[in-house]
Design a protein around this motif. Structure first.
Motif, short mmCIF file in Angstrom:
data_model
loop_
_atom_site.label_atom_id
_atom_site.label_comp_id
_atom_site.label_asym_id
_atom_site.label_seq_id
_atom_site.Cartn_x
_atom_site.Cartn_y
_atom_site.Cartn_z
N LEU A 12 -10.01 -2.56 4.67
CA LEU A 12 -9.57 -1.33 4.48
C LEU A 12 -10.99 -0.43 4.58
CD1 LEU A 12 -7.93 -1.99 1.08
CD2 LEU A 12 -6.72 -1.53 3.20
N SER A 13 -12.13 -0.80 4.29
CA SER A 13 -13.10 0.12 4.66
C SER A 13 -13.44 0.49 5.98
CB SER A 13 -14.53 -0.84 3.94
OG SER A 13 -14.46 -0.71 2.53
N HIS A 14 -13.28 -0.74 6.92
CA HIS A 14 -13.61 -0.42 8.30
C HIS A 14 -12.81 0.51 8.83
CE1 HIS A 14 -14.61 -1.37 12.39
NE2 HIS A 14 -13.32 -1.63 12.56
N GLU A 25 -2.54 -0.59 9.58
CA GLU A 25 -2.35 0.08 10.90
C GLU A 25 -0.89 0.84 11.21
OE1 GLU A 25 -3.24 -3.24 13.37
OE2 GLU A 25 -5.37 -2.49 13.67
N GLN A 26 0.17 0.27 10.57
CA GLN A 26 1.60 0.76 10.49
C GLN A 26 1.40 2.10 9.86
OE1 GLN A 26 4.15 -2.02 8.83
NE2 GLN A 26 4.10 -3.45 10.67
N MET A 27 0.99 2.33 8.91
CA MET A 27 0.80 3.42 7.99
C MET A 27 -0.08 4.44 8.58
SD MET A 27 0.31 2.04 4.13
CE MET A 27 0.33 3.49 3.24
N ASP A 77 -1.87 -9.72 7.10
CA ASP A 77 -0.80 -8.89 6.51
C ASP A 77 -1.11 -7.32 6.24
OD1 ASP A 77 0.96 -10.71 6.99
OD2 ASP A 77 1.39 -11.22 4.95
N ALA A 78 -2.44 -7.26 5.55
CA ALA A 78 -3.03 -6.07 5.00
C ALA A 78 -3.39 -5.33 6.24
CB ALA A 78 -4.16 -6.22 4.10
N MET A 130 0.92 -1.17 -0.03
CA MET A 130 0.09 0.10 -0.07
C MET A 130 0.99 1.28 0.09
SD MET A 130 -2.88 -0.91 2.67
CE MET A 130 -3.53 -2.79 3.12
N LYS A 131 0.32 2.42 -0.91
CA LYS A 131 1.02 3.59 -0.83
C LYS A 131 0.17 4.64 -1.14
CE LYS A 131 4.88 5.91 -3.04
NZ LYS A 131 5.88 5.91 -4.21
#
Length: 324
Positions: A60-62, A32-34, A26-27, A1-2
């Motif tokens: 992602l939506s949540h 969460e890190q980003m 992993d997603a 992701m970016k």
């Protein structure tokens, strides 16, 4: 992701296989890190662009719904189209899927951007040629070569030859040759009119950007029916004198021959020849000549052939044709 401006680019690592549960884990961890590092700060609107599984889309939506008033997802099939000298382009449009507190957008609205993407073409390519040329080995190597190119579409494979060598065969052969051969003998059967009808319908209805159809090594009414709905052909032959008859067969079916490849089992290297300016003049050149010729060496069961120069070149060619 970016995150690039308002657009969150997402995608799969397709080289290393993983189950859906691992991908979701992993997603979430990466997202969460980003968020924690401030790379995804929150705000009015975020646009999501790129392939994702349904479970990942829910994750992602949540998470993003708590940070943004509007969440929208790319639909590559809609948007204004423009013609350019190098091909058609379509402006990227996003569909609003979440909206809370926004006075500008509601769910179902379209957000058009000025970012353009090439209009993609569906390629249905037949791997054909005489028997014992290595078509099944080429099929598996080609699939892996395209998967290793993260810019390439997912290659969909149709095994149109009931020789017992389905998509499972190569991996099984690598791990247990005896089991693979036993299963092949059990699953092998003759081509019937019913099989040809069913497979031809699969070729006709498939709508992935890259579709690879592996057919048997005979010029026959059954193969004619199976190959007819395709768009392109690659001819692979261990005997170069057989190219002409297969070219004539493809021409009869109005298939564009994009490559002629000499399969050389005992050779030690490939020979790869692209037509001059093939990328810029692909459609023009294909009216009269294949874009790719040469040879591939040692298409042998149990070996990973995806890194062979000819296999890599053929993968690049198929990816390019989706942009023509």
């Amino acid at each position: 992701m970016k995150l690039e401006g308002e657009v969150l680019r997402v995608g799969f690592n397709r080289v290393f296989p993983a189950g859906g549960d691992r991908i979701v884990h992993d997603a979430l961890e990466l997202l969460e890190q980003m968020i924690d590092s401030g790379q995804i700060p929150g705000g009015k609107c975020i646009l999501i662009d790129g392939p994702q599984s349904v479970p990942v889309a829910y994750v992602l939506s949540h998470k993003l719904a708590h940070l943004y008033e509007v969440v929208a997802v790319l639909d590559p099939k809609i948007g204004r189209k423009i013609d350019t000298p190098s091909g058609a382009l379509r402006y990227k449009n996003y569909i609003v899927t979440i909206s809370h507190g926004s006075s500008k957008y509601k769910v179902g609205d379209l957000i058009e951007t000025q970012e353009a993407q090439p209009e993609r073409s569906i390629v249905k390519v037949v791997l054909c040629g005489p028997p014992q040329s290595g078509k099944s080995c080429l099929r598996e190597g080609l699939k892996m070569a395209i998967l290793s190119n993260l810019a390439g579409p997912y290659p969909y494979v149709i095994t149109a030859c009931p020789d017992g060598e389905g998509s499972w065969y190569q991996k099984t052969y690598e791990e247990n040759q005896g089991l693979a051969d036993e299963m092949k003998r059990y699953l092998k059967f003759e081509v019937t009119p019913e099989f040809a009808d069913k497979t031809a319908q699969s070729v006709k209805s498939t709508n992935q950007l890259i579709n690879i159809i592996d057919v048997g090594g005979k010029i026959s009414p059954e193969n004619e029916k199976i190959m007819k709905p395709a768009t392109h052909a690659v001819i692979l032959s261990g005997d170069s004198s057989k190219f002409t008859e297969w070219e004539k067969f493809c021409q009869k079916l109005e298939l564009t021959v994009i490559a002629k490849i000499h399969s050389q089992l005992d050779a030690v290297e490939d020979e790869v020849f692209f037509a001059d300016d093939w990328k810029e003049k692909a459609n023009e050149l294909l009216k009269t000549t294949p874009l790719l010729t040469g040879s591939v060496h040692r298409l042998k069961r149990g070996e990973n052939v995806s890194d062979r120069p000819m296999v890599q070149a053929l993968g690049d060619l198929l990816i390019h044709l989706t942009k023509c």
